[in-house]
Enzyme design. Sequence first.
Site, PDB file in Angstrom:
ATOM      1  N   TYR A  71       0.846  -1.259   0.028  1.00  0.00           N
ATOM      2  CA  TYR A  71       0.027   0.069   0.082  1.00  0.00           C
ATOM      3  C   TYR A  71       0.819   1.135  -0.129  1.00  0.00           C
ATOM      4  CZ  TYR A  71       1.138   0.080   5.064  1.00  0.00           C
ATOM      5  OH  TYR A  71       1.996   0.040   6.180  1.00  0.00           O
TER       6      TYR A  71
ATOM      7  N   PRO B 189       7.184   3.310   3.137  1.00  0.00           N
ATOM      8  CA  PRO B 189       6.653   2.507   4.312  1.00  0.00           C
ATOM      9  C   PRO B 189       6.349   3.155   5.380  1.00  0.00           C
ATOM     10  CG  PRO B 189       8.942   1.661   3.214  1.00  0.00           C
ATOM     11  CD  PRO B 189       8.681   3.174   2.603  1.00  0.00           C
ATOM     12  N   HIS B 190       5.287   3.101   5.999  1.00  0.00           N
ATOM     13  CA  HIS B 190       4.728   3.536   7.212  1.00  0.00           C
ATOM     14  C   HIS B 190       3.730   2.647   7.910  1.00  0.00           C
ATOM     15  CE1 HIS B 190       2.138   5.260   4.390  1.00  0.00           C
ATOM     16  NE2 HIS B 190       1.219   5.418   5.241  1.00  0.00           N
ATOM     17  N   VAL B 191       3.520   2.825   9.379  1.00  0.00           N
ATOM     18  CA  VAL B 191       2.584   2.119   9.911  1.00  0.00           C
ATOM     19  C   VAL B 191       2.009   3.159  10.800  1.00  0.00           C
ATOM     20  CG1 VAL B 191       3.347  -0.160   9.582  1.00  0.00           C
ATOM     21  CG2 VAL B 191       4.142   1.120  11.605  1.00  0.00           C
TER      22      VAL B 191
END
Length: 165
Positions: free
Chosen positions: A53, A63-65
């Site tokens: 995603y 990239p990350h959350v």
Amino acid sequence: MEEINKKLINLDLEAENWEEAIEKGGEILIKEGYIDKKYIESLLKISKREGPYYIITKGIALPHVRPDEGVRKNGFSFVRLRKPLNFGNKENDPVKYMIFLMALDSEKHISLIRFITKVVEDGKIFELAEKCKGNTGKNINIIHRYLINFENIGDDSDEKRTGCL
């Protein structure tokens, strides 16, 4: 921009696949106290379940959350992979650059996304990174200086400021 630490710039990350790229890209973030291991575990788990995603355009991953999934400090990294890798996004693979995003709250998340979006849309950081061969201290300083001064750099002044073009 205060969120870019020189230690979070890597211009020669070697990885065999996307999982290893995420893991290795996260190792320095853990070492420098920006995230804990949960961040990487969550990122890998979500990626396997939902797909990549975080691929934002051709060749670039963000990239990350969520903050509660292991973020400890605000910031972002800039990573060039030694060899581009497929992350499972047919339209935008292979990925050559990863910009990890760490935000402790939604306000900082939005602020960092805006900044990173401007940098990516401008594209000159990637041209510069391609000319800066190797993960040397000099090249890291050049990329770091470019990112810190990004808001102040005019269209025709990058060559004077970077020393790499």
